[in-house]
Motif scaffolding. Structure first.
Motif, mmCIF file in Angstrom:
data_model
loop_
_atom_site.group_PDB
_atom_site.id
_atom_site.type_symbol
_atom_site.label_atom_id
_atom_site.label_comp_id
_atom_site.label_asym_id
_atom_site.label_seq_id
_atom_site.Cartn_x
_atom_site.Cartn_y
_atom_site.Cartn_z
ATOM 1 N N GLN A 33 -17.581 6.844 -7.267
ATOM 2 C CA GLN A 33 -17.709 6.502 -8.679
ATOM 3 C C GLN A 33 -16.733 5.401 -9.108
ATOM 4 O OE1 GLN A 33 -16.144 9.189 -7.546
ATOM 5 N NE2 GLN A 33 -14.294 9.507 -8.747
ATOM 6 N N LEU A 34 -15.823 5.002 -8.243
ATOM 7 C CA LEU A 34 -14.874 3.944 -8.604
ATOM 8 C C LEU A 34 -15.587 2.665 -9.012
ATOM 9 C CD1 LEU A 34 -12.085 4.277 -5.891
ATOM 10 C CD2 LEU A 34 -11.981 4.969 -8.285
ATOM 11 N N ALA A 35 -16.697 2.384 -8.383
ATOM 12 C CA ALA A 35 -17.434 1.151 -8.682
ATOM 13 C C ALA A 35 -17.907 1.114 -10.132
ATOM 14 C CB ALA A 35 -18.618 1.003 -7.735
ATOM 15 N N GLU A 36 -18.088 2.282 -10.746
ATOM 16 C CA GLU A 36 -18.522 2.337 -12.140
ATOM 17 C C GLU A 36 -17.390 2.016 -13.109
ATOM 18 O OE1 GLU A 36 -20.182 6.218 -12.676
ATOM 19 O OE2 GLU A 36 -21.527 5.977 -10.958
ATOM 20 N N ARG A 37 -16.133 2.163 -12.657
ATOM 21 C CA ARG A 37 -14.947 1.886 -13.470
ATOM 22 C C ARG A 37 -15.008 2.636 -14.813
ATOM 23 N NH1 ARG A 37 -15.482 -2.334 -10.001
ATOM 24 N NH2 ARG A 37 -13.652 -3.581 -9.496
ATOM 25 N N ALA A 38 -15.337 3.920 -14.741
ATOM 26 C CA ALA A 38 -15.521 4.739 -15.937
ATOM 27 C C ALA A 38 -14.211 5.033 -16.672
ATOM 28 C CB ALA A 38 -16.218 6.042 -15.580
ATOM 29 N N THR A 39 -13.125 5.115 -15.936
ATOM 30 C CA THR A 39 -11.830 5.385 -16.551
ATOM 31 C C THR A 39 -10.868 4.254 -16.192
ATOM 32 O OG1 THR A 39 -10.894 6.565 -14.659
ATOM 33 C CG2 THR A 39 -12.219 7.874 -16.219
ATOM 34 N N PRO A 40 -9.775 4.130 -16.941
ATOM 35 C CA PRO A 40 -8.784 3.096 -16.589
ATOM 36 C C PRO A 40 -8.235 3.277 -15.168
ATOM 37 C CG PRO A 40 -8.378 3.882 -18.808
ATOM 38 C CD PRO A 40 -9.438 4.778 -18.215
ATOM 39 N N GLY A 41 -8.057 4.522 -14.752
ATOM 40 C CA GLY A 41 -7.577 4.764 -13.388
ATOM 41 C C GLY A 41 -8.585 4.321 -12.345
ATOM 42 N N ASP A 42 -9.853 4.650 -12.575
ATOM 43 C CA ASP A 42 -10.910 4.207 -11.662
ATOM 44 C C ASP A 42 -10.953 2.685 -11.596
ATOM 45 O OD1 ASP A 42 -11.591 6.828 -11.229
ATOM 46 O OD2 ASP A 42 -13.502 6.737 -12.298
ATOM 47 N N ALA A 43 -10.826 2.050 -12.757
ATOM 48 C CA ALA A 43 -10.874 0.587 -12.802
ATOM 49 C C ALA A 43 -9.704 -0.021 -12.035
ATOM 50 C CB ALA A 43 -10.871 0.100 -14.246
ATOM 51 N N ALA A 44 -8.520 0.566 -12.180
ATOM 52 C CA ALA A 44 -7.341 0.042 -11.483
ATOM 53 C C ALA A 44 -7.508 0.148 -9.968
ATOM 54 C CB ALA A 44 -6.092 0.785 -11.936
ATOM 55 N N VAL A 45 -7.973 1.307 -9.505
ATOM 56 C CA VAL A 45 -8.152 1.498 -8.060
ATOM 57 C C VAL A 45 -9.271 0.590 -7.544
ATOM 58 C CG1 VAL A 45 -8.761 3.142 -6.254
ATOM 59 C CG2 VAL A 45 -7.237 3.829 -8.111
ATOM 60 N N ALA A 46 -10.372 0.498 -8.289
ATOM 61 C CA ALA A 46 -11.487 -0.361 -7.869
ATOM 62 C C ALA A 46 -11.053 -1.829 -7.830
ATOM 63 C CB ALA A 46 -12.674 -0.180 -8.803
ATOM 64 N N ASP A 47 -10.265 -2.250 -8.812
ATOM 65 C CA ASP A 47 -9.766 -3.628 -8.817
ATOM 66 C C ASP A 47 -8.863 -3.881 -7.616
ATOM 67 O OD1 ASP A 47 -11.145 -4.142 -11.154
ATOM 68 O OD2 ASP A 47 -9.370 -3.957 -12.451
ATOM 69 N N TRP A 48 -7.999 -2.913 -7.298
ATOM 70 C CA TRP A 48 -7.121 -3.062 -6.138
ATOM 71 C C TRP A 48 -7.942 -3.148 -4.854
ATOM 72 C CZ3 TRP A 48 -6.266 -0.018 -1.791
ATOM 73 C CH2 TRP A 48 -5.187 -0.397 -1.001
ATOM 74 N N CYS A 49 -8.948 -2.268 -4.724
ATOM 75 C CA CYS A 49 -9.794 -2.290 -3.530
ATOM 76 C C CYS A 49 -10.510 -3.641 -3.403
ATOM 77 C CB CYS A 49 -10.824 -1.160 -3.574
ATOM 78 S SG CYS A 49 -10.132 0.481 -3.288
ATOM 79 N N ASP A 50 -11.014 -4.144 -4.515
ATOM 80 C CA ASP A 50 -11.683 -5.447 -4.506
ATOM 81 C C ASP A 50 -10.726 -6.556 -4.106
ATOM 82 O OD1 ASP A 50 -14.014 -4.190 -5.285
ATOM 83 O OD2 ASP A 50 -13.848 -4.823 -7.401
ATOM 84 N N TRP A 51 -9.518 -6.507 -4.650
ATOM 85 C CA TRP A 51 -8.525 -7.540 -4.357
ATOM 86 C C TRP A 51 -8.127 -7.517 -2.878
ATOM 87 C CZ3 TRP A 51 -3.483 -7.317 -2.597
ATOM 88 C CH2 TRP A 51 -2.776 -8.532 -2.619
ATOM 89 N N VAL A 52 -7.867 -6.324 -2.353
ATOM 90 C CA VAL A 52 -7.475 -6.196 -0.952
ATOM 91 C C VAL A 52 -8.615 -6.636 -0.038
ATOM 92 C CG1 VAL A 52 -6.833 -4.574 0.869
ATOM 93 C CG2 VAL A 52 -5.752 -4.419 -1.362
ATOM 94 N N ALA A 53 -9.843 -6.216 -0.350
ATOM 95 C CA ALA A 53 -10.980 -6.608 0.476
ATOM 96 C C ALA A 53 -11.137 -8.121 0.478
ATOM 97 C CB ALA A 53 -12.257 -5.937 -0.025
ATOM 98 N N GLY A 54 -10.899 -8.752 -0.655
ATOM 99 C CA GLY A 54 -10.988 -10.210 -0.716
ATOM 100 C C GLY A 54 -9.870 -10.906 0.038
#
Length: 56
Positions: A33-54
């Motif tokens: 569900q991180l991809a949905e960025r439903a909560t600020p915490g989910d958004a922070a982790v999803a953004d970090w995952c995206d940044w690291v993957a990039g």
């Protein structure tokens, strides 16, 4: 001698990349569900995952 030194330096780098990729895969598998960025915490982790993957 130089080839051996180079190998000794690249091996830990490859191991670190493998570990980071494993962390990303685990995050995505455990919390799809991180991809949905439903909560600020989910958004922070999803953004970090995206940044690291990039960065890899």
């Amino acid at each position: 001698m130089q080839a051996q030194c180079l190998f000794q330096w690249t091996r830990p780098g490859r191991e670190a990349l493998w570990q980071i990729q494993g962390i990303l895969n685990t995050c995505q598998r455990r919390w799809p569900q991180l991809a949905e960025r439903a909560t600020p915490g989910d958004a922070a982790v999803a953004d970090w995952c995206d940044w690291v993957a990039g960065a890899l």
